[in-house]
Enzyme design. Sequence first.
Site, PDB file in Angstrom:
ATOM      1  N   THR A 130       0.874  -1.166   0.000  1.00  0.00           N
ATOM      2  CA  THR A 130       0.000   0.000   0.000  1.00  0.00           C
ATOM      3  C   THR A 130       0.917   1.224   0.000  1.00  0.00           C
ATOM      4  O   THR A 130       2.054   1.150   0.467  1.00  0.00           O
ATOM      5  CB  THR A 130      -0.894   0.034   1.250  1.00  0.00           C
ATOM      6  N   GLU A 133      -5.458  -3.873  -1.189  1.00  0.00           N
ATOM      7  CA  GLU A 133      -5.862  -5.047  -0.400  1.00  0.00           C
ATOM      8  C   GLU A 133      -6.927  -5.885  -1.094  1.00  0.00           C
ATOM      9  O   GLU A 133      -7.285  -6.961  -0.629  1.00  0.00           O
ATOM     10  CB  GLU A 133      -6.401  -4.590   0.969  1.00  0.00           C
ATOM     11  N   LYS A 155     -15.844  15.837  11.067  1.00  0.00           N
ATOM     12  CA  LYS A 155     -16.883  15.588  12.061  1.00  0.00           C
ATOM     13  C   LYS A 155     -17.318  16.901  12.690  1.00  0.00           C
ATOM     14  O   LYS A 155     -16.648  17.436  13.555  1.00  0.00           O
ATOM     15  CB  LYS A 155     -16.382  14.604  13.111  1.00  0.00           C
ATOM     16  N   TRP A 195     -21.364  13.961  10.109  1.00  0.00           N
ATOM     17  CA  TRP A 195     -20.239  13.807   9.199  1.00  0.00           C
ATOM     18  C   TRP A 195     -20.406  14.609   7.922  1.00  0.00           C
ATOM     19  O   TRP A 195     -21.446  14.553   7.274  1.00  0.00           O
ATOM     20  CB  TRP A 195     -20.062  12.327   8.824  1.00  0.00           C
TER      21      TRP A 195
END
Length: 533
Positions: A177, A320, A429, A434
């Site tokens: 990654t 992944e 937030k 959100w």
Amino acid sequence: MLGGMQDWPLRIMRILDHAAREHGTRELVSLYADGTVTRTDWAGIQRDSRKLAAALERLGVRPGDRVATLAMNHSRHVVAWYGTIGMGGIIHTINPRLFDDQLAYIANHAEDRILFYDRAFAPLVERLKPRWTTIEKFICFDPAPGEPGFENLIDEEAGDYQWREGDEREPAMLCYTSGTTGDPKGVLYEHRSTVLQAMTLTSGDLFELTARAVVLPVVPMFHAAAWGLPFATAIAGGKMVFSADYNPSVMCDLMRAEKVSHTAGVPTVWLALIAHVEATDGDLASLRVVHIGGAAAPRSMIEWFRDRGIRVGHAWGMTEMSPLGTCGAPLGNWDELDDGAQLDYLCRQGRVPFGVELRTVDDAGAVLPRDGKASGRLQARGPWVLRQYFQDERGPVIDAEGWFDTGDVAILHADGVMQITDRSKDVIKSGGEWISSIELENAAVGCPGVAEAAAVAVAHPKWDERPLLLVVRKPGAQIGAEEILAHLADHVAKWWLPDEIVFVDSLPHTATGKLLKTALREQYRDYRLRTAA
Ligand code: ADP
């Protein structure tokens, strides 16, 4: 009791054998950094891969050993993949745009033994040689005239190598990654996971790869296996076109000259390409299918392609997941949707193919409904989804039912379409609710005069966090904060509007071309919003 069918392990080399046998003369064209163009075909890739497999054995590489590449896209790089995998080795694609510390860490962690590299990266190789502790041999793909390199290595071999057989669950490829969210972590792809995903990629609902396709992976081969395209195109028997040069004018010329029909890449590359086509009044004549992934594409970009009759869609995934998770393919009711609804659909991340399962959960782990409203942590499972990182002490990173937490926040719609709202670390937030940084950014980029935008959370005494919008203007554009806010007000909820807009000359990007939010968060951590006074 077993069934009556044959034992045919899903090994990657069967893909190349198929391509060479059934589509042997279909071309692979490579444009190198110095402007040289080479042409080979799937039969040539098979022949050279056999030679490379033999050469690697001669160099003492054993099954399971890691062979690294530090290279852009070209057919020698494809040979390095198949040749290494063919002799049982693990091909490890290193991203040359990483920082030195990451480059040193990754190669040492992987215990790479051989490194194939592009001449353009020679200074980087020289700089890192003292820090790489396991690499024994460095081989240049495109050496200066008269110097030994990749071609000399394989020329010494006859090309009659027989692929090493083995179990379909054996490892074949290693990708790290890019470290957007911490230390780079290794993901070890298997023969089976790779073959299954490559077969899936050829379906019409996904990349529409056929034998007629001419595929230019704009996505680099070091970014999650170029999203599987060198495998999937071989299964389809398509032609491949590679460019080591990302200059938009070079890419456009190449696409026209080779009649490229399919491409896939991250939004930043498309931004440059679109700007070039517009500035030169050019066209992308033969282009039929564009997949945008790696980060959310702005609506304006999707519209741009769609209005030119090009099938455009998101592909969502991650290293992944080998990397494919979803793809923006139309559903049965497509023709009944009006123009705006079709565009809304395309702006979401798409549906899963068979082989991937998705769900969203709340912070307590309760599964959320697929109602197009509830936003939660996105989890995935399937045969090409990560179970455990390479040589990672933590062991498996999935729960008892196999669910892997993607780190993304998403909404699942009743029709199965997934919509990324943010990365869990990038969400803003505000007052317990959100705000999606992605939606803010994409709405801002839709404003004329805005080239690029990044929304980051800044601490606020009353609301906890509030959005700060960083904007790069298009060259020559005079646009001010008021106009951008007015534009945003038509596209997002009022309480989402950024508290401030700061104009910057450029924004930092990750090694795979995404906005580097970690750096921005760090840079603006102590920024005092006027609304906080
Ligand atoms: P890294 O995690 O190192 O940045 P990856 O390419 O594996 O590298 O990144 C995967 C992440 O990229 C996903 O978890 C998601 O946040 C983002 N991403 C990928 N494709 C899309 C997409 N089509 N829309 C929005 N975000 C995307």
